[in-house]
Design an enzyme around this catalytic site. Structure first.
Site, PDB file in Angstrom:
ATOM      1  N   CYS A 100       8.866   8.604 -22.059  1.00  0.00           N
ATOM      2  CA  CYS A 100       7.545   8.210 -21.554  1.00  0.00           C
ATOM      3  C   CYS A 100       6.648   9.445 -21.549  1.00  0.00           C
ATOM      4  O   CYS A 100       6.861  10.380 -20.788  1.00  0.00           O
ATOM      5  CB  CYS A 100       7.667   7.639 -20.146  1.00  0.00           C
ATOM      6  SG  CYS A 100       6.081   7.451 -19.312  1.00  0.00           S
TER       7      CYS A 100
ATOM      8  N   ARG B 292       2.104 -10.554   1.463  1.00  0.00           N
ATOM      9  CA  ARG B 292       2.686 -10.180   2.744  1.00  0.00           C
ATOM     10  C   ARG B 292       3.215 -11.449   3.399  1.00  0.00           C
ATOM     11  O   ARG B 292       2.585 -12.498   3.331  1.00  0.00           O
ATOM     12  CB  ARG B 292       1.635  -9.580   3.683  1.00  0.00           C
ATOM     13  CG  ARG B 292       1.092  -8.239   3.285  1.00  0.00           C
ATOM     14  CD  ARG B 292      -0.133  -8.390   2.431  1.00  0.00           C
ATOM     15  NE  ARG B 292      -1.352  -7.969   3.112  1.00  0.00           N
ATOM     16  CZ  ARG B 292      -2.568  -8.153   2.632  1.00  0.00           C
ATOM     17  NH1 ARG B 292      -2.738  -8.780   1.477  1.00  0.00           N
ATOM     18  NH2 ARG B 292      -3.614  -7.728   3.303  1.00  0.00           N
TER      19      ARG B 292
ATOM     20  N   SER C 163       2.650  -5.852   7.248  1.00  0.00           N
ATOM     21  CA  SER C 163       2.338  -4.487   7.636  1.00  0.00           C
ATOM     22  C   SER C 163       2.447  -4.371   9.160  1.00  0.00           C
ATOM     23  O   SER C 163       2.009  -5.283   9.865  1.00  0.00           O
ATOM     24  CB  SER C 163       0.917  -4.129   7.196  1.00  0.00           C
ATOM     25  OG  SER C 163       0.605  -2.824   7.587  1.00  0.00           O
TER      26      SER C 163
ATOM     27  N   SER D 169       0.810  -1.228   0.000  1.00  0.00           N
ATOM     28  CA  SER D 169       0.000   0.000   0.000  1.00  0.00           C
ATOM     29  C   SER D 169       0.838   1.270   0.000  1.00  0.00           C
ATOM     30  O   SER D 169       0.301   2.362  -0.154  1.00  0.00           O
ATOM     31  CB  SER D 169      -0.940   0.021   1.214  1.00  0.00           C
ATOM     32  OG  SER D 169      -1.675  -1.176   1.295  1.00  0.00           O
ATOM     33  N   ALA D 170       2.132   1.150   0.208  1.00  0.00           N
ATOM     34  CA  ALA D 170       3.045   2.300   0.177  1.00  0.00           C
ATOM     35  C   ALA D 170       2.681   3.353   1.225  1.00  0.00           C
ATOM     36  O   ALA D 170       2.780   4.542   0.985  1.00  0.00           O
ATOM     37  CB  ALA D 170       3.109   2.909  -1.224  1.00  0.00           C
TER      38      ALA D 170
ATOM     39  N   HIS E  70       2.674   4.170   8.090  1.00  0.00           N
ATOM     40  CA  HIS E  70       1.614   4.236   9.096  1.00  0.00           C
ATOM     41  C   HIS E  70       2.034   5.091  10.284  1.00  0.00           C
ATOM     42  O   HIS E  70       3.215   5.118  10.647  1.00  0.00           O
ATOM     43  CB  HIS E  70       1.267   2.826   9.583  1.00  0.00           C
ATOM     44  CG  HIS E  70       0.670   1.966   8.515  1.00  0.00           C
ATOM     45  ND1 HIS E  70      -0.668   1.983   8.211  1.00  0.00           N
ATOM     46  CD2 HIS E  70       1.242   1.081   7.659  1.00  0.00           C
ATOM     47  CE1 HIS E  70      -0.896   1.127   7.224  1.00  0.00           C
ATOM     48  NE2 HIS E  70       0.238   0.566   6.865  1.00  0.00           N
TER      49      HIS E  70
ATOM     50  N   CYS F  53       3.358   9.651 -20.918  1.00  0.00           N
ATOM     51  CA  CYS F  53       2.314   9.736 -19.896  1.00  0.00           C
ATOM     52  C   CYS F  53       2.857  10.340 -18.608  1.00  0.00           C
ATOM     53  O   CYS F  53       2.176  11.098 -17.930  1.00  0.00           O
ATOM     54  CB  CYS F  53       1.729   8.360 -19.620  1.00  0.00           C
ATOM     55  SG  CYS F  53       1.070   7.554 -21.087  1.00  0.00           S
TER      56      CYS F  53
END
Lengths: 474, 425
Positions: free
Chosen positions: A398, A310, A336, A45-46, A49, A400
């Protein structure tokens, strides 16, 4: 003879290598893939936390909070993208509201600042796209987002510049304990070392079993994600979590540090440590659950989907300790908040190494690292100066993501450089945009082919083929 | 001096045809901006024949067709800059000028100004991610156009056992191309009950080589970790959902995707131009002018074409209209009628017609929503029928081009409707 051999060049292995390079030690990292950041570290999820989620007193809680506190300075010194965008945990059922207070209390116990509970209306004022069903939320100011590739690369490159050896495409096949330490057998010959750090992610159990008869269980837990176009990236500004519902553990919706929108992950325990397939059911679940949090998520703007595994340990906490075999240290079960904790895990590992080997400060340690210059992040004047100096920065490869040839050449030519399309993509974002490398991959492939001295058709998307071919030809 | 009358973004077939027409109409102060190292755009990789039957009355290959236009550009002394990419198009506050920010090794990052801009950036392929095909992400999955570039321009051998998903024209062309390269093409799977490619390509690229076209089929899983090992293809029901138990495994090392083209309108959106959600291109008038005055759009960035000849013709009109805008202005005083897509019609280009700006011959282009047999195409305005044309077969893959004379349109009061009449033919 190395002092420390780290098995696995994911975020934990690379952070540990960097940390150990602050001492006068001979350190080596062995990685089975052809690049760093090829496993769990590349598909998650990058999120950095805040640290309110993990139970008090666990390693997860302690190292998460510490890691999160270290992150702003690390990002500055080592030049990787990190942003404190804040997070929210949503509550959809009035009966669950006390759980928000529990989380707030836990945050306080864990030493996390900037956490408060708000009403549903207040939450919608902060994030207007939130669903009407939200009846309360926890807001955490110190939650952040990061580029996990850049972060891992930054650790690895900093370790490299401070003398750590990296052996890529090197699969550990067996370990013998002897009086001086260990002989580690690999697909590319034996490595002698006094101490081993096992940072092998979902394979940590297999590596552990090579030296120890004590059980260590690692279960791969599959998480599927949908990544959406940058046009959807500003739908929410914070990372939006859910309290667990009757439907199970929630799914998050977050902007990425590069401005895309990410939704996921699912959570499914599987047996196959290599199975990073996405499934129809999984992606449908991501859509259904993320829609509970945020209204009008534009699923028509999905540019890619992916799966991460994970490494879930059997103790419920990180397993970071010297094993029953002296000199063999596990850094296992790093699920995580592993990404958030990585720099703190590295410090903790150093302490453990210090109990085995004498640690003498490396006075030559270089504490900063310069990443690839991202052209779009420069001012117009800086851009023009760069193009004048290096005309390759005036050529967009690139379209985009507006990535120049100069950046791609830097990614390929720098130490520990990219040898695959995915390697270039992770370092520069070339191919990470809405056309998903349709236009730029032939150009990128020919630049890699030229550097490696191979045919364009032998350039690989990922894996060991490119480097294998190069070494076989030599 | 970075001031121009006309800037043309893109030096493919659309941009070149627009430039040639604008120059002929008297605009000398113009410039083509092309991001590639050569003029011609996607035509350069289309080494098969079949181009130019309408425009040149002969069959040319893609590079030959491109060369004809590139020669016209050069003969007329139209300036063009290669390896130059446009980063942004913006309106200039308090002026009718447009600011066009470009990047190249020669110029660096620079802003150019123009009275008029023609958008001719073409389109891109829908990638795997946008198709939501489950499975792994191994090497060997390419969009058909990327594979075409690798094979035709880079001389790469990309695979031996091939499956193609989607029956778009590039996919069909690549089925033949891969076969000629010595590969075996096991099947072309198409989600819809009809092909999205031209009939002639199905005959010449699949039938002639015995390659099966599986209609109402799709890829439901992709196998292989680092390298592609195979795909599962399943039949789909009338709602395009895979039917349980129909899936079959096709071992392959290459999967080509030919599942639709998307006009590349990021610059257009940045310029504040209104987009038609049906085409993903700009919404334009009879003059091919977008919602921003002086900004025109043509070719595949406006709506995806199946024939380059239509692109050239349309783009020449954009060039002429841009010239008119620069020289004398476009009349904005008259009544504007909407052109509405009725039964069976997915969209129309243009979507509005201003009566003062009619040409002697006016084009309305559209695609149908499904396969129609023995029907009539009708164009009407209120009670008035402007055109009725019988058609034996209409398919979504073939664009329809209607031509309406000026005197039919000039006195109309009501919006125009284009529709397919299915009964009572």
């Amino acid at each position: 003879m190395y002092d420390v051999l780290i098995i696995g060049a994911g975020v934990v292995g690379c952070a540990a290598a960097m940390e150990l390079s602050k001492y006068k030690l001979k350190v080596c990292v062995a990685e089975k893939e052809s690049d760093v950041c090829e496993g769990t570290s590349k598909a998650n999820s990058a999120i950095i936390h805040a640290g309110f989620d993990a139970k008090e007193g666990t390693l997860k809680a302690k190292l998460n909070v510490l890691g999160s506190q270290m992150m702003p300075e690390l990002a500055k010194k080592l030049d990787f993208a990190y942003k404190r965008n804040g997070a929210m945990v949503l509550c959809f059922d009035k009966a669950d509201l006390p759980k928000l207070d529990e989380l707030e209390q836990r945050a306080r116990n864990n030493g996390v600042d900037g956490v408060r509970v708000v009403t549903g209306d207040e939450a919608r004022k902060l994030e207007p796209s939130l669903s009407d069903e939200v009846c309360g939320a926890l807001v955490a100011e110190t939650s952040g987002i990061v580029c996990p590739f850049e972060m891992t690369l930054a650790f690895a490159e900093n370790a490299l510049q401070n003398g750590v050896d990296f052996k890529l495409s090197t699969l550990v096949t067996g370990i013998d304990k002897n009086e001086n330490g260990f002989t580690v057998h690999t697909s590319r010959g034996d490595i002698q070392t006094k101490v081993i750090i096992n940072a092998a992610g979902v394979y940590a159990d297999k590596i552990h079993a090579m030296v120890s008869s004590k059980p260590l269980g690692i279960t791969p837990r599959r998480g599927e994600y949908l990544l959406m176009d940058k046009a959807a990236g500003s739908l929410v500004s914070r990372t939006i979590f859910q309290l667990p519902t009757k439907m199970g553990k929630g799914i998050l919706v977050t902007p990425t540090v590069h401005g895309n929108l990410l939704a996921g992950p699912t959570a499914e325990n599987i047996d196959d440590k290599d199975n990073v397939s996405t499934t129809k059911n999984g992606l449908d679940e991501v859509k259904a659950k993320s829609a509970l949090s945020v209204k009008n998520i534009p699923f028509g703007k999905v540019i890619t989907s992916f799966t991460g595994l994970r490494a879930v340990g059997d103790t419920g906490d990180f397993i970071i300790a010297q094993s029953d075999v002296k000199g063999f240290i596990n850094a296992a079960g790093i699920e995580s908040p592993g990404l958030s904790s990585a720099p703190a895990i590295a410090q903790y590992l150093c302490e453990i190494v210090g109990q085995i080997l004498p640690l003498e400060t490396n006075t030559d340690y270089i504490g900063t690292r310069k990443g690839i210059t991202h052209f779009t992040a420069l001012s117009k004047d800086e851009q023009n100066e760069l193009i004048k100096r290096e005309p390759a920065y005036g050529k967009i490869v690139c379209r985009c993501e507006t990535v120049t040839e100069g950046e791609i050449l830097d990614a390929i030519n720098r130490p520990l450089g990219a040898t695959t399309l995915d390697g270039v993509k992770r370092r520069t974002r070339a191919g990470m945009g809405r056309c998903q490398a349709g236009f730029c991959s032939p150009t990128t492939m020919s630049l890699i082919a030229k550097k490696l001295g191979i045919k364009i058709q032998d350039v690989r998307k990922s894996g060991v083929y490119s480097t294998q071919r190069r070494q076989d030809d030599e | 001096m970075n001031e121009y009358s006309l800037l043309i973004i893109g030096g493919g077939p659309a941009g070149m045809a627009a430039a040639v027409a604008a120059k002929k109409a008297g605009v000398d102060d113009l410039l083509i901006l092309e991001r590639d190292s050569v003029l011609g755009g996607i035509l350069n990789q289309c080494i098969h024949n079949g181009f130019g039957l309408h425009t040149f009355k002969e069959e040319l290959t893609g590079p030959e067709y491109a060369e004809r236009y590139a020669n016209m550009v050069k003969e007329q002394g139209i300036p063009f800059e290669l390896d130059t990419m446009v980063l942004a198009v913006e309106k200039v506050q308090g002026s009718d000028k447009k600011a066009v920010t470009v990047i190249s090794a020669k110029r660096g990052v620079q802003t150019l100004y123009a009275k008029a801009v023609i958008l001719a950036m073409g389109c891109r392929e829908r990638p795997r991610g946008a198709l939501n095909i489950p499975g792994s992400r191994p090497q060997g999955v390419y969009t058909a156009g990327t594979a075409q570039k690798l094979v035709n321009l880079e001389g790469a051998k990309i695979g031996k056992e091939v499956v193609i998903l989607g029956s778009g024209d590039i996919g069909l062309i690549m089925a033949r191309r891969m076969t000629l390269e010595g590969a075996h093409v096991a099947a072309v799977a198409e989600l819809m009950p009809y092909s999205s490619g031209l009939k002639r390509n199905i005959v010449q690229c699949l039938d002639d080589y015995g390659i099966p076209l599986l209609l109402s089929h799709t890829v439901v899983d992709i196998k292989g970790r680092e390298k592609l090992e195979g795909v599962y293809i399943a039949k789909v029901d009338e709602n395009n959902r895979p039917i349980e138990g129909t899936q079959e495994y096709y071992p392959c090392d290459t999967l080509l995707l030919s599942c639709g083209l998307i006009p590349e309108n990021e610059l257009t959106i940045g310029a504040g131009v209104e987009i038609d959600p049906r085409t993903n291109g700009a919404s334009v008038s009879e003059s091919l002018e977008t919602s921003v005055e002086g900004v025109f759009s043509c070719g595949n960035v406006l709506h995806v074409h199946d024939l380059v000849d239509f692109v050239s013709e349309e783009s020449a009109r954009a060039g002429e209209n841009a010239a008119k805008y620069i020289q004398s202005g476009i009349d904005r005083s008259s009544k504007t009628l909407a052109v509405n897509a009725g039964n069976g019609v997915r969209y129309t280009v243009p979507s509005r017609i201003s009566l003062a700006n009619l040409a002697p011959l006016n084009h309305i282009r559209f695609r149908v929503t499904g396969v129609y047999k023995n029907v009539s195409i009708v164009v009407s305005s209120g009670e008035k029928e402007l055109l009725r044309k019988k058609s034996q077969i209409l398919v979504p893959s073939e664009m329809v081009d209607l031509i309406l004379k000026q005197d039919k349109l000039k006195d109309l009061d009501n919006d125009i409707s284009v529709y397919i009449e299915e009964v009572g033919v």
